[in-house]
Design an enzyme around this catalytic site. Structure first.
Site, PDB file in Angstrom:
ATOM      1  N   ASP A  55      -0.221 -17.321 -25.881  1.00 52.61           N
ATOM      2  CA  ASP A  55       0.954 -16.548 -26.292  1.00 52.61           C
ATOM      3  C   ASP A  55       2.118 -16.966 -25.390  1.00 52.61           C
ATOM      4  OD1 ASP A  55       0.394 -15.411 -23.844  1.00 52.61           O
ATOM      5  OD2 ASP A  55       0.486 -13.331 -24.540  1.00 52.61           O
ATOM      6  N   CYS A 100       3.993 -14.234 -13.094  1.00 52.84           N
ATOM      7  CA  CYS A 100       4.723 -15.434 -13.502  1.00 52.84           C
ATOM      8  C   CYS A 100       5.714 -15.051 -14.606  1.00 52.84           C
ATOM      9  CB  CYS A 100       3.735 -16.504 -13.999  1.00 52.84           C
ATOM     10  SG  CYS A 100       4.496 -18.131 -14.133  1.00 52.84           S
ATOM     11  N   CYS A 156       0.188 -25.013  -8.367  1.00 54.59           N
ATOM     12  CA  CYS A 156       1.322 -24.959  -9.296  1.00 54.59           C
ATOM     13  C   CYS A 156       2.352 -26.053  -9.003  1.00 54.59           C
ATOM     14  CB  CYS A 156       1.970 -23.580  -9.217  1.00 54.59           C
ATOM     15  SG  CYS A 156       3.362 -23.422 -10.341  1.00 54.59           S
ATOM     16  N   TYR A 213      -3.327 -17.135 -32.801  1.00 50.56           N
ATOM     17  CA  TYR A 213      -3.332 -16.456 -31.507  1.00 50.56           C
ATOM     18  C   TYR A 213      -4.215 -15.208 -31.554  1.00 50.56           C
ATOM     19  CZ  TYR A 213      -2.399 -13.113 -28.022  1.00 50.56           C
ATOM     20  OH  TYR A 213      -2.615 -12.178 -27.064  1.00 50.56           O
ATOM     21  N   CYS A 256       1.239 -15.138  -5.937  1.00 52.37           N
ATOM     22  CA  CYS A 256       0.552 -15.679  -7.120  1.00 52.37           C
ATOM     23  C   CYS A 256      -0.768 -16.335  -6.721  1.00 52.37           C
ATOM     24  CB  CYS A 256       1.447 -16.695  -7.818  1.00 52.37           C
ATOM     25  SG  CYS A 256       0.611 -17.505  -9.189  1.00 52.37           S
ATOM     26  N   CYS A 259       6.067 -15.949  -6.956  1.00 50.92           N
ATOM     27  CA  CYS A 259       5.191 -17.041  -6.507  1.00 50.92           C
ATOM     28  C   CYS A 259       4.503 -16.702  -5.181  1.00 50.92           C
ATOM     29  CB  CYS A 259       5.984 -18.328  -6.375  1.00 50.92           C
ATOM     30  SG  CYS A 259       6.790 -18.805  -7.915  1.00 50.92           S
ATOM     31  N   GLU A 305      -3.982  -5.952 -30.499  1.00 47.35           N
ATOM     32  CA  GLU A 305      -3.429  -7.292 -30.657  1.00 47.35           C
ATOM     33  C   GLU A 305      -2.434  -7.352 -31.813  1.00 47.35           C
ATOM     34  OE1 GLU A 305      -3.396  -9.734 -28.696  1.00 47.35           O
ATOM     35  OE2 GLU A 305      -4.822  -8.934 -27.255  1.00 47.35           O
TER      36      GLU A 305
HETATM   37  S1  SF4 Z   1       3.287 -20.165  -8.457  1.00 45.70           S
HETATM   38 FE1  SF4 Z   1       3.536 -21.103 -10.453  1.00 45.70          FE
HETATM   39  S2  SF4 Z   1       2.141 -19.964 -11.797  1.00 45.70           S
HETATM   40 FE2  SF4 Z   1       2.413 -18.759  -9.938  1.00 45.70          FE
HETATM   41  S3  SF4 Z   1       4.131 -17.364 -10.368  1.00 45.70           S
HETATM   42 FE3  SF4 Z   1       4.992 -19.172  -9.393  1.00 45.70          FE
HETATM   43  S4  SF4 Z   1       5.566 -20.459 -11.107  1.00 45.70           S
HETATM   44 FE4  SF4 Z   1       4.123 -18.967 -11.896  1.00 45.70          FE
END
Ligand code: SF4
Length: 352
Positions: A146, A198, A214, A128, A208, A205, A45
């Site tokens: 972060d 992301c 989202c 953090y 994701c 996306c 870290e």
């Molecule tokens: S869906 Fe939303 S959280 Fe997932 S990669 Fe796309 S912008 Fe990022």
């Protein structure tokens, strides 16, 4: 999928896609009861502050090979640690690393404290890092925030508040999703998502795990987030590095003062760095100015470092610095800006 399922979706994704890292206990092992080594987590870290995982891997391996425990590191010579850190940048981190190791040994019997409140009292550990260590090493339900997590939260909530003002709001979003059951895995999952899916420019996306929850993805605004308050342009400072060799090939090097930029690091004697600093050659010599300066960008400014070289007689007695025998000189032990200056000067100062 509402926001309430974000945590479980992320953990399920992490169970399959966790990135293997030298300091990480993979989710299956963690479920089987393997605990992370707090020393390895702390080291990672601190190294990862302002540096990427790719850059940190080799340094982490090197440090844990030379100093396998916090007690070993606490007993290390300062110069050896600074040399091993060379190239990672932000050298105050290396000095704090040593300080922290010594405090853990002296005040905590060589055992890292587990809670956020105790960890944050240690040198070089900010909010953090304290949250990350308490979550990852000790499974405390601390919330990590972060740059990766900020981006994920801004997008999940389609929040256009610019950073850094948005940090407290993003923290409240992040707290909502922090896992109480698997906080260590969750902290790493959300950071991994930001680092691999992301991403800033081209978020994936389509694959994701939290896409159905989202808001930015629904609104089509994801690549514009997070918003940032424009930074002031960095100023440019100037300086001169004096790179000299004695007749026997020894190099004239100087350990920089502990306080200040590159504090405690080995380097070439230089002038001050500013608009138009006064010359500060370590001795009289027929200094030769190279056509090309070394250029380097620090956090707060760009540096243009003119490089002057000279051969010195065997009986030279410079006012600053010490001669290091050619056989003992390792350019890799220098900070990056000093390595750049060396690369430019090496051809002129080659021994024949
Ligand atoms: S869906 Fe939303 S959280 Fe997932 S990669 Fe796309 S912008 Fe990022």
């Amino acid at each position: 999928m509402g926001k309430t399922t974000v945590t479980s979706a992320l953990l399920d994704w992490y169970d399959v896609h966790a990135r293997d890292m030298p300091w990480r206990v993979m989710p299956a092992d963690r479920k089987a009861g393997v605990r992370p080594d707090p020393y390895a987590v702390w080291l990672s870290e601190v190294m990862l502050q302002q540096t990427t995982v790719a850059a940190v891997r080799d340094y982490h391996r090197k440090f844990t090979a030379i100093w396998p425990t916090v007690a070993d590191l606490a007993a290390a010579e300062d110069a050896d640690v600074m040399a091993a850190w060379a190239g990672l940048g932000y050298y105050a981190r290396a000095r704090n690393l040593l300080k922290c190791a010594r405090v853990v040994l002296a005040d905590h019997g060589g055992v890292f404290p587990q809670t956020y409140d105790e960890l944050i009292t240690l040198p070089g550990i900010g909010p953090y890092t304290a949250a990350a260590i308490s979550a990852i090493a000790f499974d405390q339900p601390s919330t990590v925030l972060d740059g990766n997590v900020e981006r994920v939260m801004a997008r999940l909530y389609d929040d256009h508040t610019p950073l850094p003002a948005a940090k407290p709001v993003f923290m409240t979003y992040a707290e909502r999703h922090t896992s109480q059951n698997r906080p260590g895995d969750y902290a790493q999952a959300v950071m991994d998502l930001g680092a691999t899916i992301c991403t800033p420019k081209n978020p994936a996306c389509g694959i994701c795990p939290v896409r159905p929850a989202c808001d930015a993805q629904s609104a089509g605004t994801q690549t514009t987030l997070p918003k940032k308050t424009p930074k002031k342009p960095k100023p440019t400072r100037h300086g001169t590095a004096y790179i000299a060799r004695r007749a026997d090939g020894a190099w004239l090097l100087e350990t920089r003062p502990d306080k200040g930029l590159l504090g405690g690091m080995l380097g070439w004697p230089t002038t001050e760095w500013g608009d138009d600093p006064a010359p500060a050659a370590p001795c009289d010599a027929p200094w030769d100015t190279l056509n090309e300066p070394a250029r380097h960008t620090f956090t707060h400014f760009h540096l243009i470092l003119t490089v002057q070289t000279a051969w010195l007689p065997q009986d030279a007695a410079p006012a600053r610095g010490n001669f290091v025998a050619a056989a003992d000189f390792a350019p890799s032990a220098l900070p990056t800006v000093m390595q750049k200056a060396y690369t430019l000067a090496a051809a002129t100062l080659r021994q024949v």
